[in-house]
Scaffold this motif. Sequence first.
Motif, PDB file in Angstrom:
ATOM      1  N   THR A  90       0.770  -1.033  -0.169  1.00 37.31           N
ATOM      2  CA  THR A  90      -0.152   0.069  -0.069  1.00 37.31           C
ATOM      3  C   THR A  90       0.788   1.437  -0.138  1.00 37.31           C
ATOM      4  O   THR A  90       1.038   2.314  -0.549  1.00 37.31           O
ATOM      5  CB  THR A  90      -1.151  -0.354   1.318  1.00 37.31           C
ATOM      6  N   GLU A  91       2.266   0.888   1.119  1.00 33.78           N
ATOM      7  CA  GLU A  91       2.851   2.379   0.992  1.00 33.78           C
ATOM      8  C   GLU A  91       4.073   2.383   0.178  1.00 33.78           C
ATOM      9  O   GLU A  91       4.902   3.112  -0.299  1.00 33.78           O
ATOM     10  CB  GLU A  91       3.513   2.568   2.502  1.00 33.78           C
ATOM     11  N   LYS A  92       3.818   1.352  -0.694  1.00 36.89           N
ATOM     12  CA  LYS A  92       4.939   1.294  -1.898  1.00 36.89           C
ATOM     13  C   LYS A  92       6.052   1.327  -1.040  1.00 36.89           C
ATOM     14  O   LYS A  92       7.277   2.525  -1.723  1.00 36.89           O
ATOM     15  CB  LYS A  92       4.675   2.611  -3.257  1.00 36.89           C
ATOM     16  N   ILE A  93       6.829   0.524  -0.584  1.00 35.20           N
ATOM     17  CA  ILE A  93       7.710   0.954   0.449  1.00 35.20           C
ATOM     18  C   ILE A  93       8.472  -0.814   0.602  1.00 35.20           C
ATOM     19  O   ILE A  93       7.532  -1.587   0.170  1.00 35.20           O
ATOM     20  CB  ILE A  93       7.985   1.875   1.928  1.00 35.20           C
ATOM     21  N   SER A  94       9.719  -0.991   0.717  1.00 40.92           N
ATOM     22  CA  SER A  94      10.470  -2.304   1.298  1.00 40.92           C
ATOM     23  C   SER A  94       9.589  -2.926   2.308  1.00 40.92           C
ATOM     24  O   SER A  94       9.304  -2.467   3.381  1.00 40.92           O
ATOM     25  CB  SER A  94      11.642  -2.269   1.573  1.00 40.92           C
ATOM     26  N   ILE A  95       9.770  -4.031   2.780  1.00 39.29           N
ATOM     27  CA  ILE A  95       8.868  -4.911   4.137  1.00 39.29           C
ATOM     28  C   ILE A  95      10.366  -4.740   5.032  1.00 39.29           C
ATOM     29  O   ILE A  95       8.906  -4.730   5.717  1.00 39.29           O
ATOM     30  CB  ILE A  95       9.277  -6.806   3.030  1.00 39.29           C
ATOM     31  N   GLN A  96      11.732  -4.027   5.032  1.00 35.64           N
ATOM     32  CA  GLN A  96      12.283  -3.326   6.141  1.00 35.64           C
ATOM     33  C   GLN A  96      11.657  -2.273   6.598  1.00 35.64           C
ATOM     34  O   GLN A  96      11.475  -2.397   7.377  1.00 35.64           O
ATOM     35  CB  GLN A  96      13.569  -3.591   5.811  1.00 35.64           C
ATOM     36  N   MET A  97      11.364  -1.168   5.459  1.00 35.12           N
ATOM     37  CA  MET A  97      10.964  -0.406   5.563  1.00 35.12           C
ATOM     38  C   MET A  97       9.373   0.000   6.025  1.00 35.12           C
ATOM     39  O   MET A  97       9.075   0.696   6.696  1.00 35.12           O
ATOM     40  CB  MET A  97      11.034   1.014   4.764  1.00 35.12           C
ATOM     41  N   ALA A  98       8.163  -0.779   6.083  1.00 33.35           N
ATOM     42  CA  ALA A  98       7.541  -0.941   6.033  1.00 33.35           C
ATOM     43  C   ALA A  98       7.240  -2.001   7.989  1.00 33.35           C
ATOM     44  O   ALA A  98       6.623  -1.273   8.592  1.00 33.35           O
ATOM     45  CB  ALA A  98       6.857  -2.049   5.671  1.00 33.35           C
TER      46      ALA A  98
END
Length: 438
Positions: A90-98
């Motif tokens: 949804t946020e269009k970010i990496s798994i780590q950043m999420a």
Amino acid sequence: MLEQFQNHITNNLPFLKESKLLIAISGGLDSIVLTHLCYTLKFDITLAHCNFSLRGNESDQDENFVLEFAKTLNLEAFVEAFNTESYAETEKISIQMAARELRYLWFSDVAESLNFDYILTAHHADDNLETFLINLTRGTGLNGLTGIPEINDNIVRPLLPFSRDELERYTNKINLKWREDSSNASDKYLRNKLRHQVIPHLKEANPELLQNFKKTLQNLNDSIDIVDESVEEVLNRAIASVDEYQITYKISEFKKLNSPRAYLYEIFKDYGFTEWNDVIDLLDAQSGKQVLSKTHRLIKNRARLILTDLCHSEQSKESFDIKTDDKTCQLPIGTLFFDEVDAISESSKTIIFVDNDKLEFPLHIRQWENGDIFHPQGMNGKKKLSKYFKDEKLSLTDKEKVWLLTSEDKIVWVIGMRTDSRFKITEKTNHILKIEIK
């Protein structure tokens, strides 16, 4: 290690002894050690565990392990499960950043709602070195080379002075169990590659690596203090004005510097800019040139640089209609008041008087557009608004704040600036409309 930890708290973080603390616990080595140390020293602690639902049954086993560990120590533990993959998509970010965002948002919510004074995380000296190397490989400024801050608002990292080896020796000495995250064995992520393939060779080449690294961080932080003082002095001279929407800087003050690029980087780095050659070029660019980041923009306006938030720079598509019996209208720039009067008094930039019979209702209020033309009161003929703004020396951001009052697509008032002569009061006027912006 317990004695060293206690001394570190006493000498550097004494406020933790009397505080209500929320410990972020994964079940791994570092957070288990941090919890046990704080428990042994009788700190007021509660545990918070995130289940990111990324490793199936293993994630649930980590959660159960933390709950059992908390029960053994008679500690309260909060657990929250997240759909991390969905959030990342949804946020269009990496798994780590999420995972990072979800973790800290939740910790912050728990701390605020239950009145915890501080959130403790278990980052240690090896984590600090890894972060340093990650930033170094990606390219960074001086701040990116100073490692993880020990105190950042209400987040405190008491284990930063201690190495992973020291943590392991502590668990072995007291037979303390912990969970190993299977994803730590994978070299899919840059941090793990550095941890498994680079840092062991550095430690082999220099067994004193971590101790020397600590000294380096101290030297870098001392340098940052000097840089901050110098930047502050430049800002005191360079800032021409500050308001709710923008900061204006004197270009001449930047040109006096031996290294304007270095100062521009330090001043504007936190606004998301990355194209530093373009930022430097603004100093000599023609007026109107701009550089964008994801959140801000920097504009050359004659002898000034103007920094503004992007959310305030986009022209609003809002418009407003004024009916015959309307008395007020709320705009982003203020409130318009309409009142029929018997006579005119002194007009100003905020108060005008027009011939009501020349107006066709509903009136329309909108922002100006390229191609708009009006008949400025006190002048003969018509004029393009863009030319009028240029003559008035309006900056790009000033122009974006301009609103128009119109009647059948004819400009009645460039609000707060100039009226149109086609609606002026004459000897033949029978009905006078007073319009005021507050």
